[in-house]
Design a protein around this motif. Structure first.
Motif, PDB file in Angstrom:
ATOM      1  N   LEU A 193       0.801  -0.993   0.081  1.00  0.00           N
ATOM      2  CA  LEU A 193      -0.243  -0.338   0.500  1.00  0.00           C
ATOM      3  C   LEU A 193       0.857   1.308  -0.477  1.00  0.00           C
ATOM      4  CD1 LEU A 193      -2.306  -1.614   2.785  1.00  0.00           C
ATOM      5  CD2 LEU A 193      -2.186  -0.567   0.022  1.00  0.00           C
ATOM      6  N   GLY A 194       2.068   1.602   0.870  1.00  0.00           N
ATOM      7  CA  GLY A 194       3.589   2.304   1.293  1.00  0.00           C
ATOM      8  C   GLY A 194       3.273   2.949  -0.410  1.00  0.00           C
ATOM      9  N   LEU A 195       3.823   1.822  -1.684  1.00  0.00           N
ATOM     10  CA  LEU A 195       4.244   1.953  -2.542  1.00  0.00           C
ATOM     11  C   LEU A 195       3.396   2.065  -3.339  1.00  0.00           C
ATOM     12  CD1 LEU A 195       6.690  -1.634  -2.981  1.00  0.00           C
ATOM     13  CD2 LEU A 195       7.998   0.599  -2.547  1.00  0.00           C
ATOM     14  N   ILE A 196       2.175   1.642  -3.613  1.00  0.00           N
ATOM     15  CA  ILE A 196       1.270   2.502  -4.523  1.00  0.00           C
ATOM     16  C   ILE A 196       1.190   3.577  -4.374  1.00  0.00           C
ATOM     17  CG2 ILE A 196      -0.705   1.817  -4.889  1.00  0.00           C
ATOM     18  CD1 ILE A 196      -0.660  -0.864  -4.507  1.00  0.00           C
ATOM     19  N   GLY A 197       1.249   4.140  -2.656  1.00  0.00           N
ATOM     20  CA  GLY A 197       0.197   5.656  -2.590  1.00  0.00           C
ATOM     21  C   GLY A 197       1.514   6.366  -2.748  1.00  0.00           C
ATOM     22  N   CYS A 198       2.897   6.171  -2.773  1.00  0.00           N
ATOM     23  CA  CYS A 198       4.058   6.833  -2.899  1.00  0.00           C
ATOM     24  C   CYS A 198       3.990   7.011  -3.939  1.00  0.00           C
ATOM     25  CB  CYS A 198       5.305   6.183  -2.418  1.00  0.00           C
ATOM     26  SG  CYS A 198       5.467   6.401  -0.354  1.00  0.00           S
ATOM     27  N   TRP A 199       3.707   6.329  -5.843  1.00  0.00           N
ATOM     28  CA  TRP A 199       3.787   6.378  -6.948  1.00  0.00           C
ATOM     29  C   TRP A 199       3.211   7.340  -7.426  1.00  0.00           C
ATOM     30  CZ3 TRP A 199       8.640   6.281  -9.182  1.00  0.00           C
ATOM     31  CH2 TRP A 199       9.048   5.413  -8.959  1.00  0.00           C
ATOM     32  N   GLN A 200       1.873   6.648  -6.845  1.00  0.00           N
ATOM     33  CA  GLN A 200       0.700   7.855  -6.996  1.00  0.00           C
ATOM     34  C   GLN A 200       0.166   9.657  -6.497  1.00  0.00           C
ATOM     35  OE1 GLN A 200      -2.143   4.830  -6.617  1.00  0.00           O
ATOM     36  NE2 GLN A 200      -2.540   3.880  -8.448  1.00  0.00           N
ATOM     37  N   VAL A 201       1.701   9.905  -5.713  1.00  0.00           N
ATOM     38  CA  VAL A 201       1.638  10.894  -5.080  1.00  0.00           C
ATOM     39  C   VAL A 201       1.169  12.067  -5.974  1.00  0.00           C
ATOM     40  CG1 VAL A 201       3.842  11.461  -5.413  1.00  0.00           C
ATOM     41  CG2 VAL A 201       2.563  12.569  -3.324  1.00  0.00           C
ATOM     42  N   TYR A 202       0.009  12.482  -5.887  1.00  0.00           N
ATOM     43  CA  TYR A 202      -0.576  14.178  -6.799  1.00  0.00           C
ATOM     44  C   TYR A 202      -1.147  14.719  -5.847  1.00  0.00           C
ATOM     45  CZ  TYR A 202      -3.727  16.322  -9.704  1.00  0.00           C
ATOM     46  OH  TYR A 202      -4.570  17.108 -11.047  1.00  0.00           O
ATOM     47  N   ASP A 203      -1.460  14.492  -4.988  1.00  0.00           N
ATOM     48  CA  ASP A 203      -3.051  15.781  -4.641  1.00  0.00           C
ATOM     49  C   ASP A 203      -2.067  16.338  -3.802  1.00  0.00           C
ATOM     50  OD1 ASP A 203      -2.835  13.808  -3.017  1.00  0.00           O
ATOM     51  OD2 ASP A 203      -4.432  13.193  -2.233  1.00  0.00           O
ATOM     52  N   GLN A 204      -1.442  16.006  -2.933  1.00  0.00           N
ATOM     53  CA  GLN A 204      -0.225  17.238  -1.976  1.00  0.00           C
ATOM     54  C   GLN A 204       0.314  18.079  -3.427  1.00  0.00           C
ATOM     55  OE1 GLN A 204      -0.309  13.179  -2.264  1.00  0.00           O
ATOM     56  NE2 GLN A 204       0.110  12.760   0.047  1.00  0.00           N
ATOM     57  N   ILE A 205       0.982  17.712  -4.407  1.00  0.00           N
ATOM     58  CA  ILE A 205       1.852  17.894  -4.983  1.00  0.00           C
ATOM     59  C   ILE A 205       0.244  19.096  -6.081  1.00  0.00           C
ATOM     60  CG2 ILE A 205       2.829  18.525  -7.711  1.00  0.00           C
ATOM     61  CD1 ILE A 205       4.802  16.813  -4.887  1.00  0.00           C
ATOM     62  N   TYR A 206      -0.561  18.930  -6.005  1.00  0.00           N
ATOM     63  CA  TYR A 206      -1.537  19.812  -7.248  1.00  0.00           C
ATOM     64  C   TYR A 206      -1.599  21.004  -6.133  1.00  0.00           C
ATOM     65  CZ  TYR A 206      -4.974  21.361  -9.451  1.00  0.00           C
ATOM     66  OH  TYR A 206      -6.756  22.571 -10.446  1.00  0.00           O
ATOM     67  N   THR A 207      -1.872  19.975  -5.213  1.00  0.00           N
ATOM     68  CA  THR A 207      -2.903  21.542  -4.371  1.00  0.00           C
ATOM     69  C   THR A 207      -1.333  22.054  -3.769  1.00  0.00           C
ATOM     70  OG1 THR A 207      -3.923  20.240  -3.341  1.00  0.00           O
ATOM     71  CG2 THR A 207      -4.198  21.891  -1.938  1.00  0.00           C
ATOM     72  N   GLY A 208       0.416  21.684  -3.114  1.00  0.00           N
ATOM     73  CA  GLY A 208       0.907  22.214  -3.064  1.00  0.00           C
ATOM     74  C   GLY A 208       1.893  23.065  -3.543  1.00  0.00           C
ATOM     75  N   THR A 209       2.149  22.375  -3.933  1.00  0.00           N
ATOM     76  CA  THR A 209       3.649  23.223  -5.436  1.00  0.00           C
ATOM     77  C   THR A 209       3.471  23.375  -6.516  1.00  0.00           C
ATOM     78  OG1 THR A 209       4.634  20.907  -5.297  1.00  0.00           O
ATOM     79  CG2 THR A 209       5.330  22.719  -3.185  1.00  0.00           C
ATOM     80  N   GLN A 210       2.574  22.152  -7.133  1.00  0.00           N
ATOM     81  CA  GLN A 210       2.196  22.274  -8.791  1.00  0.00           C
ATOM     82  C   GLN A 210       3.529  22.140  -9.274  1.00  0.00           C
ATOM     83  OE1 GLN A 210      -0.457  25.314 -10.115  1.00  0.00           O
ATOM     84  NE2 GLN A 210      -2.057  24.365  -8.574  1.00  0.00           N
ATOM     85  N   GLY A 211       4.415  21.032  -8.713  1.00  0.00           N
ATOM     86  CA  GLY A 211       5.772  20.388  -9.520  1.00  0.00           C
ATOM     87  C   GLY A 211       7.021  22.070  -8.897  1.00  0.00           C
ATOM     88  N   THR A 212       6.579  22.770  -8.207  1.00  0.00           N
ATOM     89  CA  THR A 212       7.468  23.808  -8.261  1.00  0.00           C
ATOM     90  C   THR A 212       8.722  23.106  -7.185  1.00  0.00           C
ATOM     91  OG1 THR A 212       6.106  25.108  -7.416  1.00  0.00           O
ATOM     92  CG2 THR A 212       6.497  25.860  -9.666  1.00  0.00           C
ATOM     93  N   PRO A 213       9.430  24.260  -7.017  1.00  0.00           N
ATOM     94  CA  PRO A 213      10.484  25.042  -7.600  1.00  0.00           C
ATOM     95  C   PRO A 213      11.275  24.079  -8.299  1.00  0.00           C
ATOM     96  CG  PRO A 213      11.960  25.188  -5.563  1.00  0.00           C
ATOM     97  CD  PRO A 213       9.926  23.717  -5.303  1.00  0.00           C
ATOM     98  N   ALA A 214      10.970  24.612  -9.480  1.00  0.00           N
ATOM     99  CA  ALA A 214      12.690  23.984 -10.603  1.00  0.00           C
ATOM    100  C   ALA A 214      12.206  22.344 -11.191  1.00  0.00           C
ATOM    101  CB  ALA A 214      13.653  25.066 -10.007  1.00  0.00           C
ATOM    102  N   LYS A 215      10.650  22.629 -11.374  1.00  0.00           N
ATOM    103  CA  LYS A 215       9.976  20.766 -11.494  1.00  0.00           C
ATOM    104  C   LYS A 215      10.930  19.975 -10.254  1.00  0.00           C
ATOM    105  CE  LYS A 215       9.637  22.149 -16.397  1.00  0.00           C
ATOM    106  NZ  LYS A 215      10.324  21.746 -17.466  1.00  0.00           N
ATOM    107  N   THR A 216      11.291  19.896  -8.911  1.00  0.00           N
ATOM    108  CA  THR A 216      11.776  19.277  -8.084  1.00  0.00           C
ATOM    109  C   THR A 216      10.892  18.733  -7.885  1.00  0.00           C
ATOM    110  OG1 THR A 216      12.361  20.776  -6.541  1.00  0.00           O
ATOM    111  CG2 THR A 216      14.055  20.795  -8.356  1.00  0.00           C
TER     112      THR A 216
END
Length: 366
Positions: free
Chosen positions: A280-303
């Motif tokens: 479950l941890g592997l699946i959840g970590c490889w599918q991480v999306y909502d934290q990125i979309y809400t928080g950083t949207q890929g920034t800074p410098a796509k990191t």
């Protein structure tokens, strides 16, 4: 009166009739669910698979005559062509790889530690601690992300606490530098050797692959461990409560100390739960999306960009639906591969003849 011979195949026993009735009842109960899963899960997945092999523009039906079949072009664009899509996919894969490498072991170890802690009979208020540790898991991810942005801001609580011990905290969500490179730079190593900087994979040199998660991604790693450990703690608690006390007593009689009892008695019996937690941890970590979309949207410098978020931006923002679907299916293959690997690592291993003889000799000496 003559006896008539009856073919054995025509004899219907009550047991066979009962089994047929159970089979029919089973299909009647599961049929609606199978239809729903087929319509809303299987068919969309197959449609997305076709899109990954086509040049669909997102308008009209993907099965119309205007949509052309492009074969593996979409997959090649993000893996071997060497252009910007390849580099973006390499960056996203590197970011997510470090995220998985750190989050899965940390959340597994922390959840197991918390489970052992709250499962102890001498601990008072165990119900309170279980609820407190589990509470972040049921909180909205969006709310947790917003809270994390506030806590890890340049003038936030985390940097304020670090200042109390003389540490000048970084500007967390605006710092794209990798923590491994930062650690090497602190001892004077700024540039990597030629064999790391001269070769590349997916548009990045191996020195860039070894940069470690960025400072911004590190803050998201802390958040993931904080929010998921409570859920996995409950799984470990349930498994610990199913372990018989007589096994522990037998180990104590044999002279095993606390660490030996945990490592050689408790942990092997938690293997099925450990497999579930890591999967479950592997699946959840490889599918991480909502934290990125809400928080950083890929920034800074796509990191902080991940393959799941890159699939979304490729399809919905750049309107390149074929590449977006291709990235999603590559991510699916990665998850399956990692799951199969950790299943192989955690498989039940037969006791070797040598170890069996050693155990017999030890028992005989007693």
């Amino acid at each position: 009166m003559t006896a008539t011979a009856t073919s054995p195949s025509r004899v219907r026993s009550p047991r066979n009739g009962l089994r047929r009735g159970e089979t029919l009842a089973g299909w009647l109960f599961t049929g609606p669910v199978l239809v729903i899963l087929g319509v809303f899960l299987l068919i969309p997945v197959l449609m997305a698979l076709w899109v990954s092999f086509s040049d669909w523009s997102g308008r009209g039906s993907p099965f119309s005559s205007q949509v052309g079949f492009v074969g593996l072009d979409n997959y090649a664009a993000v893996t071997v062509d060497g252009g910007l899509p390849t580099r973006d996919f390499g960056i996203a894969l590197r970011n997510n790889g470090w995220y998985v490498l750190l989050v899965v072991p940390l959340q597994t170890a922390l959840s197991l530690f918390l489970a052992v802690l709250v499962n102890r009979a001498i601990l008072r208020g165990r119900g309170f601690f279980r609820t407190a540790f589990y509470f972040p898991s049921v909180t909205s991810t969006v709310a947790i992300t917003v809270l994390w942005l506030f806590l890890f801001s340049a003038s936030g609580v985390v940097n304020e606490v670090l200042s109390w011990v003389g540490i000048n905290g970084p500007n967390w969500f605006n710092d794209p530098s990798g923590i491994v490179h930062n650690g090497l730079a602190s001892v004077g190593i700024v540039d990597g050797p030629a064999w790391l900087t001269g070769n590349d994979f997916l548009g990045l040199s191996w020195w860039q692959w070894l940069a470690g998660p960025s400072v911004a991604m590190t803050a998201l790693i802390f958040m993931a461990v904080f929010t998921t450990s409570g859920t996995f703690m409950l799984l470990f608690v349930a498994a610990l409560q199913n372990i018989g006390g007589e096994i522990q007593e037998a180990a104590m009689i044999d002279g095993a100390n606390g660490w030996q009892r945990f490592w050689r008695v408790t942990l092997p019996q938690l293997r099925p739960t450990l497999f579930t937690v890591i999967t479950l941890g592997l699946i959840g970590c490889w599918q991480v999306y909502d934290q990125i979309y809400t928080g950083t949207q890929g920034t800074p410098a796509k990191t902080t960009m991940t393959p799941a978020y890159l699939s979304y931006t490729s399809a919905f923002l750049d309107q390149d639906w074929g590449q977006g679907a291709a990235i999603a299916f590559i991510l699916f293959a990665i998850i399956v591969a990692f799951t199969a690997f950790q299943r192989w690592v955690l498989r039940e291993r037969p006791v070797s003849k040598r170890r069996a003889r050693q155990y017999q000799v030890k028992e005989a000496k007693r």
